[in-house]
Design a protein around this motif. Structure first.
Motif, PDB file in Angstrom:
ATOM      1  N   ASP A 101     -18.255 -28.323 -35.087  1.00  0.00           N
ATOM      2  CA  ASP A 101     -16.893 -28.935 -35.304  1.00  0.00           C
ATOM      3  C   ASP A 101     -15.819 -27.982 -34.685  1.00  0.00           C
ATOM      4  N   PHE A 102     -14.543 -28.367 -33.822  1.00  0.00           N
ATOM      5  CA  PHE A 102     -13.344 -27.694 -33.244  1.00  0.00           C
ATOM      6  C   PHE A 102     -11.983 -28.366 -34.233  1.00  0.00           C
ATOM      7  N   TRP A 103     -11.323 -27.330 -34.718  1.00  0.00           N
ATOM      8  CA  TRP A 103     -10.386 -28.008 -35.248  1.00  0.00           C
ATOM      9  C   TRP A 103      -9.269 -27.691 -34.347  1.00  0.00           C
ATOM     10  N   PHE A 104      -7.857 -28.731 -34.485  1.00  0.00           N
ATOM     11  CA  PHE A 104      -6.863 -28.668 -33.522  1.00  0.00           C
ATOM     12  C   PHE A 104      -5.679 -29.394 -34.558  1.00  0.00           C
ATOM     13  N   CYS A 105      -4.800 -28.494 -34.319  1.00  0.00           N
ATOM     14  CA  CYS A 105      -3.268 -28.418 -34.768  1.00  0.00           C
ATOM     15  C   CYS A 105      -2.850 -29.252 -33.406  1.00  0.00           C
ATOM     16  N   ALA A 106      -2.810 -30.641 -33.621  1.00  0.00           N
ATOM     17  CA  ALA A 106      -1.801 -31.569 -33.115  1.00  0.00           C
ATOM     18  C   ALA A 106      -0.604 -32.068 -33.514  1.00  0.00           C
ATOM     19  N   ASP A 107      -0.012 -31.611 -32.776  1.00  0.00           N
ATOM     20  CA  ASP A 107       1.275 -32.350 -33.545  1.00  0.00           C
ATOM     21  C   ASP A 107       1.249 -32.388 -35.031  1.00  0.00           C
ATOM     22  N   ALA A 108       1.507 -33.279 -35.927  1.00  0.00           N
ATOM     23  CA  ALA A 108       1.929 -33.390 -37.365  1.00  0.00           C
ATOM     24  C   ALA A 108      -0.001 -33.191 -37.596  1.00  0.00           C
ATOM     25  N   ASP A 109      -0.975 -33.836 -36.756  1.00  0.00           N
ATOM     26  CA  ASP A 109      -2.167 -34.195 -37.443  1.00  0.00           C
ATOM     27  C   ASP A 109      -2.883 -32.741 -37.219  1.00  0.00           C
ATOM     28  N   LEU A 110      -3.961 -32.896 -38.291  1.00  0.00           N
ATOM     29  CA  LEU A 110      -5.151 -31.654 -38.499  1.00  0.00           C
ATOM     30  C   LEU A 110      -6.824 -32.152 -37.683  1.00  0.00           C
ATOM     31  N   VAL A 111      -7.100 -32.356 -36.774  1.00  0.00           N
ATOM     32  CA  VAL A 111      -7.576 -32.914 -35.642  1.00  0.00           C
ATOM     33  C   VAL A 111      -8.942 -32.374 -35.476  1.00  0.00           C
ATOM     34  N   LYS A 112     -10.261 -33.127 -36.094  1.00  0.00           N
ATOM     35  CA  LYS A 112     -11.178 -31.987 -35.977  1.00  0.00           C
ATOM     36  C   LYS A 112     -12.484 -33.255 -34.871  1.00  0.00           C
ATOM     37  N   VAL A 113     -12.504 -32.293 -33.235  1.00  0.00           N
ATOM     38  CA  VAL A 113     -13.239 -32.589 -32.209  1.00  0.00           C
ATOM     39  C   VAL A 113     -14.966 -32.332 -32.909  1.00  0.00           C
ATOM     40  N   THR A 114     -15.631 -33.063 -32.086  1.00  0.00           N
ATOM     41  CA  THR A 114     -17.183 -32.534 -32.393  1.00  0.00           C
ATOM     42  C   THR A 114     -17.658 -32.631 -30.939  1.00  0.00           C
ATOM     43  N   LEU A 115     -18.470 -31.632 -30.660  1.00  0.00           N
ATOM     44  CA  LEU A 115     -19.244 -31.415 -29.825  1.00  0.00           C
ATOM     45  C   LEU A 115     -20.707 -31.213 -30.202  1.00  0.00           C
ATOM     46  N   THR A 116     -21.557 -31.308 -28.765  1.00  0.00           N
ATOM     47  CA  THR A 116     -22.694 -31.344 -28.815  1.00  0.00           C
ATOM     48  C   THR A 116     -23.340 -29.806 -28.786  1.00  0.00           C
ATOM     49  N   ALA A 117     -23.971 -29.203 -29.036  1.00  0.00           N
ATOM     50  CA  ALA A 117     -24.636 -28.164 -28.703  1.00  0.00           C
ATOM     51  C   ALA A 117     -24.655 -26.791 -26.999  1.00  0.00           C
ATOM     52  N   PHE A 144     -16.840 -25.077 -22.144  1.00  0.00           N
ATOM     53  CA  PHE A 144     -17.699 -24.671 -21.315  1.00  0.00           C
ATOM     54  C   PHE A 144     -18.869 -24.211 -22.480  1.00  0.00           C
ATOM     55  N   SER A 145     -20.046 -24.074 -21.541  1.00  0.00           N
ATOM     56  CA  SER A 145     -21.093 -24.136 -22.620  1.00  0.00           C
ATOM     57  C   SER A 145     -22.095 -23.178 -21.442  1.00  0.00           C
ATOM     58  N   LEU A 146     -22.250 -21.865 -22.002  1.00  0.00           N
ATOM     59  CA  LEU A 146     -22.650 -20.753 -21.503  1.00  0.00           C
ATOM     60  C   LEU A 146     -23.913 -20.280 -21.859  1.00  0.00           C
ATOM     61  N   THR A 147     -25.068 -19.234 -21.061  1.00  0.00           N
ATOM     62  CA  THR A 147     -25.842 -18.836 -20.821  1.00  0.00           C
ATOM     63  C   THR A 147     -25.973 -16.924 -20.904  1.00  0.00           C
ATOM     64  N   ALA A 148     -27.123 -16.605 -20.674  1.00  0.00           N
ATOM     65  CA  ALA A 148     -26.755 -15.803 -20.788  1.00  0.00           C
ATOM     66  C   ALA A 148     -26.803 -14.983 -18.792  1.00  0.00           C
ATOM     67  N   THR A 149     -27.619 -16.592 -18.669  1.00  0.00           N
ATOM     68  CA  THR A 149     -26.916 -16.254 -16.877  1.00  0.00           C
ATOM     69  C   THR A 149     -25.818 -17.395 -15.469  1.00  0.00           C
ATOM     70  N   THR A 150     -25.642 -18.307 -16.962  1.00  0.00           N
ATOM     71  CA  THR A 150     -24.916 -19.391 -16.272  1.00  0.00           C
ATOM     72  C   THR A 150     -23.651 -19.874 -16.758  1.00  0.00           C
ATOM     73  N   ILE A 151     -22.361 -20.443 -16.794  1.00  0.00           N
ATOM     74  CA  ILE A 151     -21.339 -20.582 -17.623  1.00  0.00           C
ATOM     75  C   ILE A 151     -21.194 -22.284 -16.451  1.00  0.00           C
ATOM     76  N   GLU A 152     -20.399 -23.455 -16.887  1.00  0.00           N
ATOM     77  CA  GLU A 152     -19.850 -24.361 -17.163  1.00  0.00           C
ATOM     78  C   GLU A 152     -19.453 -25.273 -17.617  1.00  0.00           C
ATOM     79  N   ARG A 153     -18.296 -25.712 -16.462  1.00  0.00           N
ATOM     80  CA  ARG A 153     -17.602 -26.602 -17.706  1.00  0.00           C
ATOM     81  C   ARG A 153     -18.096 -27.301 -18.269  1.00  0.00           C
ATOM     82  N   SER A 154     -18.443 -27.978 -19.450  1.00  0.00           N
ATOM     83  CA  SER A 154     -19.049 -29.074 -20.161  1.00  0.00           C
ATOM     84  C   SER A 154     -18.198 -30.254 -20.029  1.00  0.00           C
ATOM     85  N   TYR A 155     -17.109 -30.403 -20.429  1.00  0.00           N
ATOM     86  CA  TYR A 155     -16.081 -31.039 -21.412  1.00  0.00           C
ATOM     87  C   TYR A 155     -14.701 -30.729 -20.750  1.00  0.00           C
ATOM     88  N   GLN A 156     -14.009 -32.310 -20.189  1.00  0.00           N
ATOM     89  CA  GLN A 156     -12.376 -31.851 -20.146  1.00  0.00           C
ATOM     90  C   GLN A 156     -11.638 -33.264 -20.353  1.00  0.00           C
TER      91      GLN A 156
END
Length: 600
Positions: free
Chosen positions: A357-373, A320-332
């Motif tokens: 960068d966001f890091w996920f523990c997925a099964d036996a993998d360490l996964v780096k997911v990169t999102l935009t601002a 989700f991307s949020l500001t002081a007045t809005t919040i919307e899903r940005s990725y699924q």
């Protein structure tokens, strides 16, 4: 009152018409001369309790860095001069004894107090009591190389890391209070509340010392002072939902955010709340996921906006991307993201301009997911694949420290994916649905990761994987740990939140005979060659001695004020209480033959 009674000061903006010369701030001078370091300096020997200054025995190069950034119309300049150093205080009189650094001072200012749970912001240090199993210090190893660093066993030392001396002008004089065999205790304080109620979700803002709580019964937004363990205020927050998760506070926006749904299955939306009034400012139009949201999320505050990331039990990632007045899903993502069958954790990583960068523990993998601002997807990379499935991860100085389902902890290079160490830990982090530690982004870790299990608090060093323990823990619900202050905030199903601190005791007073016994043994006397006669029941706090003198000379100078005679009989050193006649101290029991008195 009319508007004309006010004066408004507006910034003046110049358009064209020439240029102005930028003002370059002066960099503060930092002296690098060490105040307490000399070759041949005598190292004191200590027993019981002591407070004494340190000598610098190793210092890494001190780097002064000046940076500037623009805030509104002002250019803000920040200068740091960070020092890493090893400091030596003393040598324990009793080898392999246990010591605790209770208080630390820099130029006379208290910067750490283990008895009150206080630590100066940004202070990182490791205390060593010199036992025979003591390892090399990781800060020194990273600077000098493992082959060039010893463990420095046999001394009371401390290594400070990245200690900012810019405000001091030079490396300070450090003093410390050390306690031998000091007992540590778990201190639990329940927050004082304005009204009864159960705060089910906690959102600590560690930097401001404020704890926000989502009250379930009744529905409310509560605000507490962490330091005072007291509720500031509470406001009603009525919302038609029955499932709540992922409660966070966004400092730059001064907003609260959480996920809510009626059933929690495929209908969970994000909500944005004003913390002072409890008013719902906005909610997302699109649902977070098609399944059940897991109670582990990560938020990155971008100073004017924020990105909130989580995952569900069908391994679907959302943002989700949020500001002081809005919040919307940005990725699924699609379900079973990356083909994984189990995602257990997400932790925020590096922020690079407009990339996160966001890091996920997925099964036996360490996964780096990169999102935009803006929270949109950019890329995903498998950085490391391990032999065991991952349970939990924290981001630490460019690397990832991960815990597996095989009771091990590993440090993984965030660039290469290389495993830097693997250590077995005496605890097992549970799956995401059943574990007590809150999401990694809500923990403020300094050097160590805290985990309570079976009545014991475990602290795992993030740089070495070594785990220490303190018995007496009774945590049985979700918690959030602050390594800066050494305290945890615990969800209390019976009422207000609970603050847990591990406090260092002030040490117990000791028998004078214990000190004399240890003193003589340190000088080469066997325990069978030392004896005490008479009623010697004196109590002392501790002792600091100069080892340049002989132990018999030290013992005689210590015993004299207590009217204790020191003499030799049949190859033994005898300590005997002298008789007194009220005006004169005498010892009528020393034999006229065979007893050799130590004379001044």
């Amino acid at each position: 009152m009319t508007l004309s009674s006010y004066t408004f000061n507006r910034p003046v903006i110049h358009f064209g018409g020439g240029t102005t010369t930028p003002v370059v701030p002066e960099v503060p001078e930092v002296q690098t001369t060490l105040p307490t370091s000399a070759y041949g300096q005598t190292i004191p020997v200590v027993f019981g309790k002591c407070r004494l200054p340190a000598a610098y025995i190793w210092v890494a190069p001190i780097l002064t860095v000046t940076s500037t950034h623009v805030e509104w119309w002002d250019t803000v300049t920040t200068t740091t001069a960070k020092m890493s150093a090893r400091l030596r205080f003393a040598r324990p009189l009793v080898p392999n004894s246990t010591w605790t650094l209770r208080k630390l001072y820099a130029n006379g200012k208290l910067i750490y107090d283990g008895s009150a749970g206080y630590r100066q912001s940004g202070l990182k240090f490791t205390a060593y009591d010199g036992r025979s199993t003591q390892p090399r210090d990781p800060t020194m190893v990273s600077e000098e190389g493992e082959d060039n660093v010893s463990a420095h066993r046999g001394y009371l030392d401390m290594v400070v890391k990245d200690f900012d001396i810019i405000g001091l002008g030079s490396p300070p004089v450090f003093e410390a209070e050390w306690i031998q065999d000091g007992a540590t205790t778990h201190d639990y304080d329940t927050f004082t509340t304005l009204s009864p109620g159960y705060a089910g979700l906690l959102a600590p803002d560690w930097s401001s010392g404020v704890l926000y709580a989502f009250g379930f019964s009744p529905r409310s937004m509560r605000r507490y002072s962490i330091g005072a363990t007291t509720e500031y205020f509470s406001v009603n927050h009525s919302i038609a939902a029955s499932y709540f998760s992922g409660f966070r506070y966004v400092p730059s926006l001064d907003r609260l955010v959480y996920l809510a749904g009626f059933t929690g299955v495929g209908d969970v939306d994000a909500a944005l709340v004003e913390p002072l009034t409890g008013a719902l400012i906005a909610s997302s139009v699109a649902h977070a996921t098609t399944a059940v949201v897991q109670d582990c999320a990560a938020m990155v505050d971008l100073n004017g906006s924020a990105v909130y990331v989580g995952f569900s039990n069908n391994q679907q990632i959302f943002a989700f991307s949020l500001t002081a007045t809005t919040i919307e899903r940005s990725y699924q993502s699609i379900a079973s993201f990356g083909g994984y069958s189990s995602i257990q954790c997400v932790t925020p990583g590096e922020v690079r301009g407009s990339e996160l960068d966001f890091w996920f523990c997925a099964d036996a993998d360490l996964v780096k997911v990169t999102l935009t601002a803006l929270g949109t997807f950019k890329s995903s990379t498998v950085v490391a694949t391990l032999s065991d499935d991952l349970r939990y991860a924290v981001y630490d100085d460019g690397d990832l420290v991960v815990w597996t389902d095989a009771a091990t902890v590993k440090r993984i290079n965030g660039t290469t994916g290389a495993v830097e160490f693997t250590k077995t830990v005496p605890y097992q982090i549970e799956t995401v649905n059943f574990r007590y530690p809150g999401s990694p982004d809500q923990q403020r870790l300094v050097d160590e990761f805290y985990f309570p299990s079976s009545g014991t608090s475990y602290f795992t060093n993030l740089e070495t994987g070594v785990t220490r323990s303190v018995s007496g823990d009774s945590t049985t619900s979700q918690y959030f740990y602050d390594g800066q202050s050494g305290e945890a905030l615990i969800v209390n199903v019976a009422g207000g939140p609970i603050r847990m601190r591990i406090l260092d005791g002030d040490g117990t007073q000791r028998e004078l005979t214990d000190f004399l016994q240890a003193l003589m043994e340190s000088g080469g006397f066997a325990s069978s060659e030392i004896a005490f006669e008479g009623d010697i029941d004196d109590i002392i706090d501790g002792a600091v001695i100069d080892v340049t003198a002989g132990v018999r000379d030290i013992a005689r100078s210590v015993c004299e004020p207590y009217s204790i005679a020191v003499f030799e009989r049949a190859g033994k050193i005898i300590f005997k209480r002298a008789l007194t006649d009220g005006a004169l101290a005498i010892d009528a029991t020393i034999s006229s033959s065979g007893d050799i008195v130590d004379a001044a």
